[in-house]
Motif scaffolding. Structure first.
Motif, PDB file in Angstrom:
ATOM      1  N   ARG A  47       0.812  -1.209   0.000  1.00 25.11           N
ATOM      2  CA  ARG A  47       0.000   0.000   0.000  1.00 25.11           C
ATOM      3  C   ARG A  47       0.848   1.263   0.000  1.00 25.11           C
ATOM      4  O   ARG A  47       1.806   1.377   0.734  1.00 25.11           O
ATOM      5  N   ARG A  48       0.434   2.206  -0.795  1.00 28.56           N
ATOM      6  CA  ARG A  48       1.081   3.521  -0.866  1.00 28.56           C
ATOM      7  C   ARG A  48       0.438   4.418   0.189  1.00 28.56           C
ATOM      8  O   ARG A  48      -0.787   4.473   0.289  1.00 28.56           O
ATOM      9  N   LEU A  49       1.252   5.134   0.965  1.00 27.99           N
ATOM     10  CA  LEU A  49       0.743   6.034   1.994  1.00 27.99           C
ATOM     11  C   LEU A  49       0.671   7.459   1.470  1.00 27.99           C
ATOM     12  O   LEU A  49       1.285   7.805   0.464  1.00 27.99           O
ATOM     13  N   ARG A  50      -0.080   8.286   2.186  1.00 25.88           N
ATOM     14  CA  ARG A  50      -0.203   9.702   1.841  1.00 25.88           C
ATOM     15  C   ARG A  50       1.150  10.378   2.034  1.00 25.88           C
ATOM     16  O   ARG A  50       1.841  10.151   3.025  1.00 25.88           O
ATOM     17  N   SER A  51       1.539  11.197   1.087  1.00 24.56           N
ATOM     18  CA  SER A  51       2.794  11.940   1.163  1.00 24.56           C
ATOM     19  C   SER A  51       2.605  13.122   2.104  1.00 24.56           C
ATOM     20  O   SER A  51       1.693  13.929   1.916  1.00 24.56           O
ATOM     21  N   VAL A  52       3.428  13.205   3.129  1.00 30.11           N
ATOM     22  CA  VAL A  52       3.338  14.300   4.096  1.00 30.11           C
ATOM     23  C   VAL A  52       4.682  15.019   4.163  1.00 30.11           C
ATOM     24  O   VAL A  52       5.727  14.459   3.840  1.00 30.11           O
ATOM     25  N   GLY A  53       4.635  16.272   4.608  1.00 26.05           N
ATOM     26  CA  GLY A  53       5.841  17.066   4.781  1.00 26.05           C
ATOM     27  C   GLY A  53       6.313  17.035   6.219  1.00 26.05           C
ATOM     28  O   GLY A  53       5.682  16.436   7.100  1.00 26.05           O
ATOM     29  N   LEU A  54       7.415  17.709   6.481  1.00 28.04           N
ATOM     30  CA  LEU A  54       7.994  17.734   7.819  1.00 28.04           C
ATOM     31  C   LEU A  54       7.050  18.319   8.862  1.00 28.04           C
ATOM     32  O   LEU A  54       7.130  17.953  10.039  1.00 28.04           O
ATOM     33  N   ASP A  55       6.148  19.203   8.451  1.00 26.65           N
ATOM     34  CA  ASP A  55       5.209  19.801   9.398  1.00 26.65           C
ATOM     35  C   ASP A  55       4.251  18.766  10.004  1.00 26.65           C
ATOM     36  O   ASP A  55       3.660  18.993  11.053  1.00 26.65           O
ATOM     37  N   PHE A  56       4.151  17.594   9.371  1.00 24.83           N
ATOM     38  CA  PHE A  56       3.289  16.523   9.871  1.00 24.83           C
ATOM     39  C   PHE A  56       3.725  16.063  11.255  1.00 24.83           C
ATOM     40  O   PHE A  56       2.911  15.592  12.043  1.00 24.83           O
ATOM     41  N   VAL A  57       4.989  16.230  11.578  1.00 26.62           N
ATOM     42  CA  VAL A  57       5.492  15.821  12.892  1.00 26.62           C
ATOM     43  C   VAL A  57       4.779  16.595  14.009  1.00 26.62           C
ATOM     44  O   VAL A  57       4.664  16.104  15.130  1.00 26.62           O
ATOM     45  N   GLU A  58       4.259  17.774  13.688  1.00 28.58           N
ATOM     46  CA  GLU A  58       3.531  18.581  14.675  1.00 28.58           C
ATOM     47  C   GLU A  58       2.016  18.461  14.537  1.00 28.58           C
ATOM     48  O   GLU A  58       1.295  18.716  15.497  1.00 28.58           O
ATOM     49  N   GLY A  94      -3.858  -0.482   7.876  1.00 30.23           N
ATOM     50  CA  GLY A  94      -4.463   0.638   8.571  1.00 30.23           C
ATOM     51  C   GLY A  94      -3.755   1.973   8.479  1.00 30.23           C
ATOM     52  O   GLY A  94      -4.377   3.012   8.617  1.00 30.23           O
ATOM     53  N   MET A  95      -2.489   1.965   8.260  1.00 27.21           N
ATOM     54  CA  MET A  95      -1.708   3.190   8.245  1.00 27.21           C
ATOM     55  C   MET A  95      -2.022   4.007   6.994  1.00 27.21           C
ATOM     56  O   MET A  95      -2.065   3.477   5.893  1.00 27.21           O
ATOM     57  N   GLN A  96      -2.228   5.327   7.162  1.00 25.50           N
ATOM     58  CA  GLN A  96      -2.449   6.219   6.027  1.00 25.50           C
ATOM     59  C   GLN A  96      -1.264   7.145   5.787  1.00 25.50           C
ATOM     60  O   GLN A  96      -1.018   7.555   4.655  1.00 25.50           O
ATOM     61  N   ALA A  97      -0.538   7.510   6.861  1.00 24.22           N
ATOM     62  CA  ALA A  97       0.643   8.368   6.757  1.00 24.22           C
ATOM     63  C   ALA A  97       1.517   8.118   7.974  1.00 24.22           C
ATOM     64  O   ALA A  97       1.008   7.863   9.070  1.00 24.22           O
ATOM     65  N   LEU A  98       2.837   8.203   7.769  1.00 21.67           N
ATOM     66  CA  LEU A  98       3.779   8.026   8.879  1.00 21.67           C
ATOM     67  C   LEU A  98       5.040   8.823   8.599  1.00 21.67           C
ATOM     68  O   LEU A  98       5.607   8.745   7.497  1.00 21.67           O
ATOM     69  N   PHE A 136      -6.992   2.224  13.921  1.00 20.61           N
ATOM     70  CA  PHE A 136      -5.532   2.283  13.835  1.00 20.61           C
ATOM     71  C   PHE A 136      -4.981   3.235  14.896  1.00 20.61           C
ATOM     72  O   PHE A 136      -4.007   2.923  15.586  1.00 20.61           O
ATOM     73  N   ARG A 137      -5.594   4.421  15.020  1.00 20.78           N
ATOM     74  CA  ARG A 137      -5.118   5.409  16.003  1.00 20.78           C
ATOM     75  C   ARG A 137      -5.214   4.856  17.423  1.00 20.78           C
ATOM     76  O   ARG A 137      -4.296   5.025  18.223  1.00 20.78           O
ATOM     77  N   LEU A 138      -6.313   4.179  17.736  1.00 15.91           N
ATOM     78  CA  LEU A 138      -6.480   3.586  19.061  1.00 15.91           C
ATOM     79  C   LEU A 138      -5.437   2.499  19.308  1.00 15.91           C
ATOM     80  O   LEU A 138      -4.844   2.420  20.397  1.00 15.91           O
ATOM     81  N   ALA A 139      -5.208   1.670  18.297  1.00 17.01           N
ATOM     82  CA  ALA A 139      -4.208   0.601  18.439  1.00 17.01           C
ATOM     83  C   ALA A 139      -2.812   1.181  18.629  1.00 17.01           C
ATOM     84  O   ALA A 139      -2.033   0.679  19.451  1.00 17.01           O
ATOM     85  N   LEU A 140      -2.495   2.241  17.898  1.00 26.04           N
ATOM     86  CA  LEU A 140      -1.182   2.859  18.024  1.00 26.04           C
ATOM     87  C   LEU A 140      -0.993   3.463  19.415  1.00 26.04           C
ATOM     88  O   LEU A 140       0.065   3.306  20.025  1.00 26.04           O
ATOM     89  N   ARG A 141      -2.022   4.117  19.920  1.00 22.94           N
ATOM     90  CA  ARG A 141      -1.920   4.679  21.282  1.00 22.94           C
ATOM     91  C   ARG A 141      -1.747   3.562  22.306  1.00 22.94           C
ATOM     92  O   ARG A 141      -1.003   3.698  23.268  1.00 22.94           O
ATOM     93  N   ALA A 142      -2.433   2.451  22.092  1.00 25.27           N
ATOM     94  CA  ALA A 142      -2.297   1.311  23.001  1.00 25.27           C
ATOM     95  C   ALA A 142      -0.905   0.697  22.915  1.00 25.27           C
ATOM     96  O   ALA A 142      -0.406   0.114  23.892  1.00 25.27           O
ATOM     97  N   ALA A 143      -0.258   0.844  21.769  1.00 25.50           N
ATOM     98  CA  ALA A 143       1.094   0.294  21.574  1.00 25.50           C
ATOM     99  C   ALA A 143       2.178   1.200  22.154  1.00 25.50           C
ATOM    100  O   ALA A 143       3.356   0.829  22.153  1.00 25.50           O
ATOM    101  N   ARG A 144       1.804   2.370  22.667  1.00 24.22           N
ATOM    102  CA  ARG A 144       2.777   3.331  23.183  1.00 24.22           C
ATOM    103  C   ARG A 144       3.775   2.708  24.175  1.00 24.22           C
ATOM    104  O   ARG A 144       4.972   2.928  24.032  1.00 24.22           O
ATOM    105  N   PRO A 145       3.345   1.946  25.176  1.00 30.18           N
ATOM    106  CA  PRO A 145       4.326   1.375  26.109  1.00 30.18           C
ATOM    107  C   PRO A 145       5.352   0.471  25.416  1.00 30.18           C
ATOM    108  O   PRO A 145       6.533   0.489  25.746  1.00 30.18           O
TER     109      PRO A 145
END
Length: 162
Positions: free
Chosen positions: A3-14, A97-101, A128-137
């Motif tokens: 799968r191809r993800l959405r192209s994001v710029g450096l500002d995406f980090v914020e 599930g991932m759309q951009a990273l 996906f967002r919920l799973a990622l937050r749960a994966a934080r630890p």
């Protein structure tokens, strides 16, 4: 890659819907940490246990990354500021599930070493967002272990988690 993800710029980090930020302090100077991150890409599996494959692509403008469990990423290097910042965007992956990273590694001088900050900025549907937050630890532990291993490799000592 599936799968191809959405192209994001450096500002995406914020601005990413999910931003996970982790930090640790190494005894290694910023130039040594930066070299391990950005210039010695094939060495990542020796200090970041979750990484099984890391190789530069497109003459160093990209990377191919393999993770435990068979996840693969094709990435574009977005920023390579010596001793300060190393960031890359995932262009394609087989992860669901991932759309951009975008991942960013910031390096700050700290005493005689380096404060390393890793930001994992992602977008995807609500599950996906919920799973990622749960994966934080787990991501925090993987980051801490990786930085500790890198610090031992570079200096023979162990990094301190912030």
């Amino acid at each position: 890659m599936a799968r191809r993800l959405r192209s994001v710029g450096l500002d995406f980090v914020e601005s990413a819907p999910v931003r996970l930020v982790f930090a640790a302090v190494t005894h290694a100077p910023p130039e040594a940490v930066y070299r391990a991150l950005a210039e010695e890409v094939t060495g990542w599996p020796s200090w970041f246990r979750a990484v099984t494959l890391a190789r530069p692509t497109h003459g160093g403008a990209g990377r191919e990354i393999g993770l435990l469990g068979g996840i693969r990423f094709q990435e574009t290097i977005m920023s390579a500021d010596p001793e300060q910042r190393y960031a890359y965007r995932v262009d394609s992956t087989n992860a669901p599930g991932m759309q951009a990273l975008l991942e960013e590694w910031r390096l700050y001088p700290s005493g005689g070493g380096t404060r390393v900050q890793w930001t994992f900025a992602a977008a995807g549907p609500r599950p996906f967002r919920l799973a990622l937050r749960a994966a934080r630890p787990g991501l925090a532990r993987a980051f801490r272990d990786a930085v500790h291993t890198l610090d031992r490799r570079l200096t023979g000592t162990r990094a301190d988690t912030v």
